[in-house]
Design a protein around this motif. Structure first.
Motif, PDB file in Angstrom:
ATOM      1  N   ILE A  11      32.088  30.431  38.889  1.00  0.00           N
ATOM      2  CA  ILE A  11      32.356  29.915  37.553  1.00  0.00           C
ATOM      3  C   ILE A  11      33.831  29.540  37.486  1.00  0.00           C
ATOM      4  N   ILE A  12      34.120  28.273  37.187  1.00  0.00           N
ATOM      5  CA  ILE A  12      35.501  27.797  37.053  1.00  0.00           C
ATOM      6  C   ILE A  12      35.721  27.488  35.578  1.00  0.00           C
ATOM      7  N   GLU A  13      36.427  28.377  34.911  1.00  0.00           N
ATOM      8  CA  GLU A  13      36.562  28.309  33.446  1.00  0.00           C
ATOM      9  C   GLU A  13      37.855  29.034  33.051  1.00  0.00           C
ATOM     10  N   PRO A  14      38.744  28.368  32.308  1.00  0.00           N
ATOM     11  CA  PRO A  14      40.032  28.992  32.005  1.00  0.00           C
ATOM     12  C   PRO A  14      39.973  30.135  30.991  1.00  0.00           C
ATOM     13  N   HIS A  15      38.936  30.201  30.159  1.00  0.00           N
ATOM     14  CA  HIS A  15      38.879  31.199  29.105  1.00  0.00           C
ATOM     15  C   HIS A  15      37.986  32.377  29.512  1.00  0.00           C
ATOM     16  N   ALA A  16      38.579  33.567  29.469  1.00  0.00           N
ATOM     17  CA  ALA A  16      37.867  34.760  29.937  1.00  0.00           C
ATOM     18  C   ALA A  16      36.583  35.008  29.157  1.00  0.00           C
ATOM     19  N   GLY A  17      36.611  34.763  27.850  1.00  0.00           N
ATOM     20  CA  GLY A  17      35.419  34.978  27.032  1.00  0.00           C
ATOM     21  C   GLY A  17      34.272  34.088  27.453  1.00  0.00           C
TER      22      GLY A  17
END
Length: 547
Positions: A11-17
């Motif tokens: 998963i490449i996603e800047p927001h931890a939530g």
């Protein structure tokens, strides 16, 4: 819900939530092996050490690089196997972004917000198709393109719902093997069956590779007229114009393509280079500034982009802004390979313009010395360095640079461009002498490797040719003979995994440098014969099934 059981995901996603939300969805779908990356740089590090079945990438990444640019880097540097499913995730319905992503071949894109059921449905559908093609992918990645073509033929019979996909892949394999004449009837059949835009593009490519430029141009112009968002067609139309010397037309086509798909760094770079060569410095400045800005956050940023921008600004008569670009280069890319030599080349351009002779001589000495250890630098930049050196009484250093460019030239046209540097300085005889010396040096290199092989010193031949490729990575004759030396060594001295991978790399490089080389089929055939001899090349992960 076990459709994804046993698969691995990134998963490449800047927001931890949001990462946690997507992770939970994948867990609900039965997938437990999940890694996270909060940025493109982290993603590249993961992909450098592991392979994944599934990648879910947010388009709006932070840190300056978006998901499309990341996918571009991943594809270009071959960090993702053919069987990996790549999903672009975005909350925006921006069509330009979707087009930019789609041209690079993501499996699909998903608009946020989405549910676990929706994600499962899309991934399961992609997984079903992937599993059908995995046997072909395994053969392709093992370098067994002939067997992959046979597997496509079998797939057409076994899975008629994917007939078009198998035919397309078969045509692309023939193109990869340097057989456009074999691909042409497949593309024509696809066009007759269905007026598919990509099939018409494929047909144009077969014509281009055989230098039937007018026929290719007619197809491509029609494609662009009738498919305004088909950016690959723009790229090939620009290449076709460039092949016949129509740089102004190539630039116009690339400008239209960037208007449709503004996020692809490599297309922007090509437009900037073309505008610079065509003398349109205003366009070159505007575009190259975008390239420098967009590429700044990539793990694969290239200091040569800064040099091209400096060259443009100097030609526009703006040494102050050019000097600022050099300072940015030194500051932002100080740890990058070749930054020092690129900075020196760019500085020599500025100091030549301003007339600072002392600093010019210092920059030229550094640039000439550094270029000897930088065979990967663009020949255009090296030739500009040679021009500055000639103009400032450093003919010997310029001759060394030009000789190296000639030795590393892909074709006769590249040698002619190198000769022009001395011809324009009124030294045509020296240009001819350098060209002759360069050709002889390449002949001697290749002959030396062949002689060692004839004497039975197969490992010595490999070492010699490996060194030659290190110095001349873009010379197709050198790379071809390096591949041959490695294959002969494997055939006569036994299997070596490292050399086996190197052989595959060299053969791929020959295909890139000289795709219609008539000796390529024999080289590839010897490779396959050796793989069969040692029972290598066809092992790989078994496809995972949905449900």
């Amino acid at each position: 819900m076990n459709e994804l059981d046993g698969l691995s995901a990134l998963i490449i996603e800047p927001h931890a939530g949001m990462r946690a939300t997507i992770h939970n969805m994948l867990t609900l779908c039965g997938l437990s092996k999940v890694d996270h990356a909060g940025s493109s740089n982290q993603a590249i590090k993961h992909l450098g050490t592991k392979t994944y079945d599934l990648i879910l990438c947010e388009y709006a990444l932070e840190g300056g690089q978006d998901g499309q640019q990341l996918l571009e880097d991943i594809r270009h540097h071959k960090l993702m196997p053919l069987a990996t499913m790549f999903f672009m995730v975005t909350a925006e319905g921006d069509y330009g972004k979707v087009v930019s992503a789609a041209e690079l071949g993501p499996t699909d894109y998903i608009l946020k917000p989405f549910t676990a059921d929706r994600l499962l449905e899309r991934v399961a559908r992609a997984l079903d198709k992937r599993n059908v093609f995995v046997p072909v992918y395994r053969l392709m990645e093992a370098g067994s393109q002939r067997e992959a073509i046979d597997a496509c033929l079998a797939g057409e019979a076994q899975h008629p719902r994917y007939l078009v996909d198998f035919m397309r892949l078969r045509a692309e394999l023939h193109m990869f093997l340097g057989e456009p004449e074999q691909a042409e009837p497949l593309y024509r059949k696809l066009i007759e069956t269905k007026a598919i835009a990509w099939a018409r593009l494929g047909l144009a490519k077969t014509l281009f590779l055989r230098e039937r430029y007018e026929e290719a141009r007619d197809i491509l112009e029609n494609l662009v007229d009738t498919n305004k968002n088909f950016v690959d067609a723009y790229d090939w139309l620009a290449r076709t114009h460039e092949a016949v010397g129509a740089l102004d037309k190539a630039q116009a086509v690339l400008l239209d393509a960037v208007g449709v798909s503004p996020h692809a760094v490599r297309r922007l770079r090509k437009l900037g280079e073309t505008a610079l060569e065509a003398g349109d410095h205003d366009t070159a400045e505007k575009i190259l500034k975008q390239v420098v800005s967009k590429a700044k956050y990539s793990e694969f940023r290239d200091p040569q982009d800064h040099v091209l921008l400096v060259q443009t600004l100097v030609r526009k008569g703006d040494p102050v802004q050019a000097a600022a670009v050099i300072r940015d280069l030194d500051k932002s890319m100080g740890s990058q390979k070749h930054t020092t030599v690129c900075s020196a080349i760019a500085s020599s351009m500025v100091h030549e313009y301003t007339g600072n002779e002392a600093r010019l001589n210092e920059a030229l000495a550094s640039a000439l010395a550094g270029s000897r250890d930088a065979p990967e630098l663009r020949p255009e930049l090296k030739l500009e360095l040679a021009r500055v050196a000639i103009e400032n009484r450093m003919e010997e250093g310029a001759a060394e640079v030009v000789r190296e460019v000639m030795r590393n030239a892909r074709n006769g046209a590249a040698v002619t461009r190198a000769m022009a540097v001395f011809e324009q300085a009124g030294q045509a005889e020296l240009a001819r002498k350098l060209a002759q010396e360069s050709r002889q040096q390449v002949v001697d290199l290749v002959a030396g490797g062949a002689a060692r092989a004839r004497e039975g010193d197969f490992k010595g031949a490999v070492v010699l040719m490996q060194e030659a490729v290190g110095k001349l990575p873009d010379n197709p004759q050198v790379v071809f003979n390096a591949a041959l030396a490695v294959l002969k060594c494997l055939d006569n001295s036994g299997w070596d995994e490292r050399l086996g991978q190197q052989a595959l790399g060299y053969i791929g490089a020959v295909r890139r440098l000289d795709p219609v080389n008539p000796r390529l089929p024999a080289l590839a055939g010897l490779h396959q014969q050796i793989l069969r001899k040692y029972g290598k090349g066809l092992q790989g992960p078994q496809p995972k099934k949905a449900g």
